[in-house]
Design an enzyme around this catalytic site. Structure first.
Site, PDB file in Angstrom:
ATOM      1  N   ASP A 162       2.321  -6.216   8.024  1.00 32.79           N
ATOM      2  CA  ASP A 162       1.130  -5.370   7.960  1.00 32.79           C
ATOM      3  C   ASP A 162      -0.068  -6.301   7.817  1.00 32.79           C
ATOM      4  OD1 ASP A 162      -1.061  -3.835   7.085  1.00 32.79           O
ATOM      5  OD2 ASP A 162       0.242  -2.324   6.194  1.00 32.79           O
ATOM      6  N   PHE A 194       0.858  -1.171   0.000  1.00 36.46           N
ATOM      7  CA  PHE A 194       0.000   0.000   0.000  1.00 36.46           C
ATOM      8  C   PHE A 194       0.906   1.236   0.000  1.00 36.46           C
ATOM      9  CE2 PHE A 194      -2.869   3.123   1.974  1.00 36.46           C
ATOM     10  CZ  PHE A 194      -3.993   2.946   1.184  1.00 36.46           C
ATOM     11  N   ARG A 196     -12.803  -4.431  -6.714  1.00 39.72           N
ATOM     12  CA  ARG A 196     -12.501  -5.188  -5.486  1.00 39.72           C
ATOM     13  C   ARG A 196     -13.803  -5.534  -4.762  1.00 39.72           C
ATOM     14  NH1 ARG A 196      -8.319  -3.117  -1.245  1.00 39.72           N
ATOM     15  NH2 ARG A 196     -10.084  -1.731  -0.858  1.00 39.72           N
ATOM     16  N   TYR A 217     -10.529  -0.758  11.202  1.00 40.10           N
ATOM     17  CA  TYR A 217     -11.780  -0.328  10.585  1.00 40.10           C
ATOM     18  C   TYR A 217     -12.199  -1.188   9.396  1.00 40.10           C
ATOM     19  CZ  TYR A 217      -8.206   2.369   8.010  1.00 40.10           C
ATOM     20  OH  TYR A 217      -7.078   2.760   7.326  1.00 40.10           O
TER      21      TYR A 217
END
Length: 402
Positions: free
Chosen positions: A202, A130, A377, A227
């Site tokens: 991660d 990312f 996605r 989240y």
């Protein structure tokens, strides 16, 4: 399939709008019931009436460790190793700089091997990470005198075997955010350790979707957001895992007063806490979002992560089967691995005009997301997504191309 689903009843733990198929829980998880009521209580009673007394009477001060211990079983960690607070980016910075300092400390205490170990000058970083992880890695490398070396995770073990004596820290994503590819956490952790490097994982796209096994696999440091699959709410605080064996030597680059051994002594010199992962704390906790997260984790009560993984694989298998049945041949291409051992909990499809296609899906009540330049996605959160949802999503996609 839904009637036989042992996790199907968990959908009742979430406040989902009628008529919507929500397949974007890999970006923002749905709202668990009870969170709104809990936040209202914190605002009106604990803040509004009890005021500053709630730091003790409301147990605000201990929230980062207490909530960390609730996340720990979901990532395969024993208590006392996970602390909640700050963003993923901030925690990643702590982990990478702290990991580099751990590697340097090992070099300095290695006796005759110290000169070889001290020559470690590289930070291996997942080349498809990312973007923010890459930005943070570059900054952490500059701060610690390391050079970032991009690496394909599928080639990381070979790279470590070839140049391991130069590598101080390795940063890898458990699941690739774009393709949903699951990387080999046990094998790559072993490869990093065989090379004498510290490994940072991660977990943003894996925690809450599949077993992680941090302790079992000897991971050094890990970070993750709350989240997505953990459903903590927009911008909910992230977490930092510091393996117990490293806690005494972990040197955070952000030595805030919350991580001090005696924070209320207000001394001018920093002395790190000796209590578990507390030295990973920095400043005052963001209490409103922190306690919303704590309430959200009630949705995990009694849930077995192994069962979540089994349903995730069944859902994504079924979705791919439905896509093949409904979407005209050649219109979409899956970039998510077919093999279960290489798949996270999302399916990514490549197609032309992907942004327009996703907009039409959302307009039809099927919410996924788009990643430039051409990827659709679909995130499958087993706690609230069912097989009928997967079928409807694929059928709607077929109508768009039909």
């Amino acid at each position: 399939m839904d009637s036989a689903d042992e996790l199907g009843k968990l959908r009742e733990r979430f406040a989902l709008p009628d008529g919507v198929v929500y397949l974007d829980g890999n970006s923002l998880g749905a709202l668990p019931v009870g969170v709104a009521e809990r936040v209202a209580q914190v605002v009106t009673q604990e803040w509004g009436t009890d005021l500053i007394r709630s730091w003790s009477s409301g147990s605000w001060w201990t929230a980062p460790e207490r909530i960390g211990d609730r996340i720990a079983p979901l990532v395969g960690a024993a208590p006392g190793q996970v602390v909640v607070g700050d963003s993923t980016s901030v925690n990643l910075f702590k982990a990478l700089v702290g990991g580099a300092r751990l590697a340097a400390g090992s070099a300095g205490s290695a006796g005759s091997a110290g000169s070889a170990a001290s020559a470690r000058t590289e930070m291996l970083v997942d080349a498809s990470t990312f973007p923010t992880d890459g930005y943070i890695a570059e900054s952490a490398a500059r701060m610690t005198g390391l050079t970032v070396v991009p690496v394909d995770p599928s080639e990381a073990a070979a790279v470590l075997a070839a140049r391991g004596e130069s590598v101080a820290v390795v940063l890898l994503n458990h699941v690739d955010y774009r393709t949903g590819r699951l990387h080999d956490l046990p094998g790559l952790t072993r490869a990093a350790h065989a090379a004498g490097a510290v490994v940072v994982w991660d977990l943003c796209h894996s925690a809450g979707a599949l077993p992680v096994g941090l302790d079992e696999n000897g991971v050094d440091l890990a970070v993750g957001c709350t989240y997505k699959y953990l459903n903590g709410g927009p911008g909910s605080p992230a977490y930092l895992y510091i393996a117990e064996r490293h806690q005494a030597a972990f040197d955070s680059p952000l030595p805030g007063w919350n991580g001090h051994a005696d924070p209320f002594a207000m001394t001018s010199e920093y002395t790190p806490s000796v209590q578990g992962a507390v030295r990973g704390r920095v400043g005052t906790p963001d209490i409103l979002s922190m306690l919303a997260l704590e309430a959200a984790l009630d949705a995990w009560d009694g849930v077995d992560v192994g069962a979540v993984r089994a349903k995730s694989l069944a859902l994504t298998d079924f979705f791919l089967e439905c896509v093949a049945a409904y979407v005209p041949e050649g219109k979409v291409e899956s970039v998510t691995p077919v093999e279960h051992e290489r798949r996270g909990s999302q399916v990514s499809l490549r197609c032309e005009n992907a942004r327009e296609v996703m907009d039409r899906l959302i307009g039809a009540g099927v919410i996924g997301d788009f990643r430039a330049p051409d990827v659709l996605r679909f995130g499958f959160t087993p706690l609230y997504v069912g097989f009928a949802d997967a079928e409807r999503a694929a059928r709607t996609l077929g109508h768009i191309f039909g």
